[in-house]
Design an enzyme around this catalytic site. Structure first.
Site, PDB file in Angstrom:
ATOM      1  N   LYS A  56      33.107  19.611 -16.580  1.00  0.00           N
ATOM      2  CA  LYS A  56      33.554  20.542 -15.556  1.00  0.00           C
ATOM      3  C   LYS A  56      34.415  19.767 -14.571  1.00  0.00           C
ATOM      4  O   LYS A  56      34.056  18.661 -14.159  1.00  0.00           O
ATOM      5  CB  LYS A  56      32.378  21.179 -14.822  1.00  0.00           C
ATOM      6  CG  LYS A  56      31.688  22.295 -15.565  1.00  0.00           C
ATOM      7  CD  LYS A  56      30.663  22.969 -14.670  1.00  0.00           C
ATOM      8  CE  LYS A  56      30.028  24.168 -15.344  1.00  0.00           C
ATOM      9  NZ  LYS A  56      29.031  24.829 -14.458  1.00  0.00           N
TER      10      LYS A  56
ATOM     11  N   ASP B  22      24.094  12.726 -12.732  1.00  0.00           N
ATOM     12  CA  ASP B  22      24.243  14.174 -12.633  1.00  0.00           C
ATOM     13  C   ASP B  22      23.082  14.803 -11.870  1.00  0.00           C
ATOM     14  O   ASP B  22      23.271  15.713 -11.054  1.00  0.00           O
ATOM     15  CB  ASP B  22      24.369  14.790 -14.024  1.00  0.00           C
ATOM     16  CG  ASP B  22      23.226  14.411 -14.962  1.00  0.00           C
ATOM     17  OD1 ASP B  22      22.552  13.385 -14.721  1.00  0.00           O
ATOM     18  OD2 ASP B  22      23.009  15.143 -15.954  1.00  0.00           O
ATOM     19  N   ARG B  23      21.868  14.297 -12.122  1.00  0.00           N
ATOM     20  CA  ARG B  23      20.700  14.804 -11.387  1.00  0.00           C
ATOM     21  C   ARG B  23      20.801  14.447  -9.904  1.00  0.00           C
ATOM     22  O   ARG B  23      20.471  15.260  -9.029  1.00  0.00           O
ATOM     23  CB  ARG B  23      19.417  14.242 -11.994  1.00  0.00           C
ATOM     24  CG  ARG B  23      19.142  14.712 -13.413  1.00  0.00           C
ATOM     25  CD  ARG B  23      17.976  13.956 -14.023  1.00  0.00           C
ATOM     26  NE  ARG B  23      16.723  14.250 -13.334  1.00  0.00           N
ATOM     27  CZ  ARG B  23      15.635  13.483 -13.406  1.00  0.00           C
ATOM     28  NH1 ARG B  23      15.670  12.339 -14.109  1.00  0.00           N
ATOM     29  NH2 ARG B  23      14.535  13.818 -12.769  1.00  0.00           N
TER      30      ARG B  23
END
Length: 270
Positions: free
Chosen positions: A13, A104-105
């Site tokens: 993304k 990402d977390r």
């Protein structure tokens, strides 16, 4: 303008933010790994040209190298890749070794902080892997402080389906809607997977209720959410009713990782 990149296990993304005005993209670009050629056309529409790129990557070094090369050729700089940190943008990381937390977390927790209220929050991300992470008040009592308290990682719905198909002789890779009492194998597999995903979420929801004395507000994200949404919402509503708590459905967040990267870009600009 700063480009924001979330390189996940199966897709990327891309968004952007103007750090001077905090204006964001209206719709991020979402592509598969093999569609990197689409990024150049997307970048062509950005004006003015971005002065930097900030990203997280859990898809491996080869993909990061390819993206870095694209930005070097086009703009003369590489992407600044974020890793787990002890603290950033008003959020503290309670991991024993903060750098071991998936980037990402970590940035998703920073993104979730924009929805912060007085109680805990649970972010359920249903992708290749499912992660269930809790953001809540600082147990030290630090006013206004938010802490990532930890979370679970388990196989996502697609991995559960493929593991059953590859690890057994007679079970198919099924994708059926859940039922309370399945009456055929496809339905039994789909129901079992949805129940496992929802059960893990409800486990963390109950843990949050016990730790904080207040039920976490649940947020969902990830491409596999539609496969488990019905089971999760039904289980959550039942648990809230059983405990005489207000009904509060899980709320969808399109891009918490990009939201977190945007907050980091703004904090770096201050």
């Amino acid at each position: 303008m700063i480009v924001l990149i979330d390189a996940g296990n199966t897709r990327l993304k891309l968004g952007w933010i103007d750090p001077e005005t905090a204006v964001r993209e209206s719709h991020p670009l979402a592509i598969r790994h093999h569609d990197l050629h689409q990024i150049a056309a997307w970048l062509d529409h950005l004006a003015p040209a971005p002065r930097a790129a900030l990203g997280v990557n859990v898809a491996g070094k080869a993909l990061a190298d390819a993206l870095d090369e694209l930005f070097r050729r086009r703009y003369g700089y590489a992407i600044s890749w974020i890793s787990g940190q002890a603290q950033a943008a008003g959020v503290r990381n309670a991991y024993d070794t903060p750098s071991q937390l998936g980037p990402d977390r970590w940035v998703s927790m920073i993104g979730l902080a924009r929805h912060a209220h007085d109680g805990p929050q649970l972010l359920a991300s249903f992708g290749t892997a499912t992660t269930l992470d809790t953001l809540g008040p600082d147990p030290t009592g630090h006013a206004g402080g938010l802490v990532f308290h930890g979370g679970l990682i388990l196989p996502g719905p697609a991995l559960m389906r493929s593991s059953l198909a590859s690890g057994t002789a007679n079970l198919p890779e099924a994708n059926a809607a859940p039922a309370a009492y399945p009456t055929h194998t496809q339905q039994a597999i789909g129901s079992g997977i949805a129940a496992a995903q929802a059960g893990a979420l409800l486990r963390q929801w109950r843990e949050g209720l016990e730790r904080f004395g207040q039920a976490p507000r649940v947020y969902s994200t990830g491409g596999a959410w539609p496969q488990v949404e019905e089971e999760v919402q039904r289980g959550l509503a039942r648990a809230q009713s059983d405990l005489n708590l207000p009904r509060q459905a899980a709320q969808w967040l399109p891009s918490p990782a990009l939201d977190g990267l945007a907050r980091l870009a703004l904090s770096d600009a201050e």
